[in-house]
Write a protein that holds these residues in place. Structure first.
Motif, PDB file in Angstrom:
ATOM      1  N   SER A   7      74.748 -88.740  25.248  1.00 41.50           N
ATOM      2  CA  SER A   7      75.263 -89.200  23.963  1.00 41.50           C
ATOM      3  C   SER A   7      75.252 -90.721  23.947  1.00 41.50           C
ATOM      4  CB  SER A   7      76.692 -88.675  23.759  1.00 41.50           C
ATOM      5  OG  SER A   7      77.211 -89.102  22.524  1.00 41.50           O
ATOM      6  N   CYS A   8      74.417 -91.305  23.080  1.00 42.30           N
ATOM      7  CA  CYS A   8      74.274 -92.760  22.987  1.00 42.30           C
ATOM      8  C   CYS A   8      75.056 -93.253  21.770  1.00 42.30           C
ATOM      9  CB  CYS A   8      72.797 -93.139  22.856  1.00 42.30           C
ATOM     10  SG  CYS A   8      71.728 -92.371  24.087  1.00 42.30           S
ATOM     11  N   LYS A   9      76.127 -94.012  22.007  1.00 37.81           N
ATOM     12  CA  LYS A   9      76.974 -94.486  20.920  1.00 37.81           C
ATOM     13  C   LYS A   9      77.371 -95.940  21.143  1.00 37.81           C
ATOM     14  CE  LYS A   9      79.026 -89.924  20.078  1.00 37.81           C
ATOM     15  NZ  LYS A   9      80.281 -89.144  19.975  1.00 37.81           N
TER      16      LYS A   9
ATOM     17  N   SER B 138      74.768 -93.627  16.721  1.00 38.75           N
ATOM     18  CA  SER B 138      75.076 -92.459  17.517  1.00 38.75           C
ATOM     19  C   SER B 138      73.838 -91.574  17.589  1.00 38.75           C
ATOM     20  CB  SER B 138      76.256 -91.684  16.917  1.00 38.75           C
ATOM     21  OG  SER B 138      76.539 -90.531  17.675  1.00 38.75           O
ATOM     22  N   LYS B 139      73.490 -91.127  18.799  1.00 40.10           N
ATOM     23  CA  LYS B 139      72.330 -90.272  18.974  1.00 40.10           C
ATOM     24  C   LYS B 139      72.554 -89.384  20.200  1.00 40.10           C
ATOM     25  CE  LYS B 139      68.842 -90.530  17.116  1.00 40.10           C
ATOM     26  NZ  LYS B 139      68.251 -89.847  15.954  1.00 40.10           N
ATOM     27  N   ASP B 140      72.312 -88.082  20.017  1.00 41.82           N
ATOM     28  CA  ASP B 140      72.386 -87.135  21.121  1.00 41.82           C
ATOM     29  C   ASP B 140      70.969 -86.768  21.534  1.00 41.82           C
ATOM     30  OD1 ASP B 140      75.176 -87.029  21.201  1.00 41.82           O
ATOM     31  OD2 ASP B 140      75.234 -85.536  19.606  1.00 41.82           O
TER      32      ASP B 140
ATOM     33  N   GLN C 166      77.502 -84.844  30.122  1.00 40.10           N
ATOM     34  CA  GLN C 166      78.406 -83.717  30.248  1.00 40.10           C
ATOM     35  C   GLN C 166      78.717 -83.541  31.734  1.00 40.10           C
ATOM     36  OE1 GLN C 166      76.973 -80.207  28.350  1.00 40.10           O
ATOM     37  NE2 GLN C 166      76.651 -81.196  26.370  1.00 40.10           N
TER      38      GLN C 166
ATOM     39  N   ASP D   4      65.287 -85.214  20.400  1.00 39.35           N
ATOM     40  CA  ASP D   4      66.393 -85.550  19.513  1.00 39.35           C
ATOM     41  C   ASP D   4      67.120 -84.248  19.185  1.00 39.35           C
ATOM     42  OD1 ASP D   4      68.040 -86.102  17.326  1.00 39.35           O
ATOM     43  OD2 ASP D   4      66.711 -87.647  16.566  1.00 39.35           O
TER      44      ASP D   4
ATOM     45  N   TRP E  96      72.120 -83.480  28.712  1.00 40.32           N
ATOM     46  CA  TRP E  96      72.345 -84.096  27.412  1.00 40.32           C
ATOM     47  C   TRP E  96      72.979 -85.469  27.598  1.00 40.32           C
ATOM     48  CZ3 TRP E  96      72.330 -79.001  28.257  1.00 40.32           C
ATOM     49  CH2 TRP E  96      71.690 -78.177  27.331  1.00 40.32           C
TER      50      TRP E  96
END
Length: 400
Positions: free
Chosen positions: A270-272, A374-376, A240, A305, A268
């Protein structure tokens, strides 16, 4: 054979065994070094190798002292002195074992905690080189939360082998190199800037392993040595932006722009990805640097997670700096930190090229097809400290 399996000594208060190198390992039970100071109000469920009923013992908090005496050490061996324990209330965010060696003014904090095969936690307190069979120590602990102590362990340090790989692939035929390429390598090469119309399969493999920018220079693709796909995303894509300052970097960044000096203590990510190899275990690695005037980062970062934490998924911890264990010298006042190599393990940083570091923050398994992942994740350092001196290049997804 009996000693290699382990035997009880000293009326069952000491566990002794020989490791694969014939070195002596010794574990002294809490009954042999710690006087119980308070009874547990309920049954503690974890089972000890010692004949201890934890409804009645080995529980301490606040400030408590242990006196431990090893009797069966191997001379001229470097040992780790480990606390074998568990947090009595595992629902609390327990972090850090504070302790001090008797006679020393300086105290230490161990944040590195591993889980043993028997389920007990292991925290490394000191390292030392033995000069005789016996060693007497008094250690004072200061713990914010209740701890159940099972034992103090004297374990020989594992030797970290640095393998030198020989180049045995120089004269391999084209069919060999084609087998190492992914099935969709033709489409992948189209993402690159290279003209490969007359390139050999070996040259194509070399290009893919070296890696190149894709998606208008916003992402990085490469192959691991086993032919599995790797995908790297820049900080600008996974963070972010309002939490960070941004600057153009020198050529050592793959993307030219890096994030640094977040003005908060957590962030944070975001893994995508949609281009990973199927049926492969992957690690998600944070790629970063630390400036000389960084915040310290002796404490680990807590990784949560974001989605599953509401369903009871417990957080895990990573380090941006490799923890240093204090080393006990022959003279107590020579107590210093020992920079011995640690074996590769999750959560500890590793050196990359051009001064960058990496640390695994997440592990996952891809499915039978190249489905997207996808994992935040929420990374928290400390509520009272900012992430000063941290430079982020991005994250990389690569096979383990």
């Amino acid at each position: 054979m009996l000693l290699s399996k382990g035997v009880f000594l000293n009326g069952g208060k000491t566990w002794f065994l020989l490791n694969a190198d014939g070195e002596h390992c010794e574990m002294i039970s809490s009954q042999g070094c710690l006087k119980p100071i308070e009874y547990l109000s309920s049954v503690y469920g974890k089972k000890s190798r010692f004949a201890v009923d934890y409804r009645y013992g080995a529980y301490f908090c606040d400030e408590s002292k242990i006196h431990v005496r090893a009797q069966f050490l191997s001379p001229h061996i470097t040992y780790a002195i480990n606390l074998v324990f568990d947090f009595y209330d595992t629902t609390l965010d327990n972090l850090g074992i504070h302790y001090k060696l008797d006679g020393e003014k300086k105290s230490f904090t161990s944040y590195l905690v591993d889980e043993g095969e028997d389920g007990w936690l292991i925290s490394e307190l000191f390292q030392f080189t033995s000069h005789r069979r016996q060693l007497d120590l008094e250690i004072t602990f200061q713990c914010k939360n209740a701890i159940v102590v099972d034992a103090i362990e004297f374990r020989p340090l594992e030797r970290v082998e640095h393998q030198v790989l020989e180049d045995e692939e120089v004269d391999m035929p084209e069919t060999y190199w084609e087998q190492k390429l992914p099935s969709d390598y033709v489409d992948i090469i189209k993402w690159s800037k290279y003209n490969v119309q007359e390139a050999t399969k070996k040259e194509l493999y070399s290009i893919l392993c070296e890696g190149f920018l894709i998606n208008n220079g916003e992402e990085w693709f490469s192959l691991a040595k086993n032919g599995k796909k790797c995908h790297m995303l820049p900080a600008s894509m996974v963070l972010q932006e309002y939490e960070w300052r941004w600057k153009f970097s020198s050529d050592d960044s793959r993307f030219g722009e890096v994030a640094f000096d977040s003005h908060v203590s957590k962030f944070w990510m975001s893994c995508k990805s949609k281009i990973l190899s199927p049926q492969t275990t992957y690690g998600c690695y944070l790629v970063y640097k630390l400036q000389e005037n960084h915040s310290g980062f002796e404490r680990p970062l807590k990784v949560s997670d974001v989605v599953n934490s509401v369903h009871g998924t417990r957080p895990w911890y990573i380090f941006l700096l490799t923890p240093q264990t204090p080393n006990i010298r022959r003279k107590v006042n020579q107590n210093t930190h020992n920079p011995l190599n640690r074996s590769r393990r999750k959560g500890l940083p590793q050196q990359r090229n051009h001064g960058w570091m990496e640390v695994q923050i997440w592990e996952f398994q891809t499915g039978a097809t190249t489905e997207s992942i996808s994992k935040d994740l929420l990374l928290t350092y400390s509520e009272k400290k900012l992430l000063k001196g941290l430079i982020l290049d991005g994250i990389e997804l690569k096979p383990i």
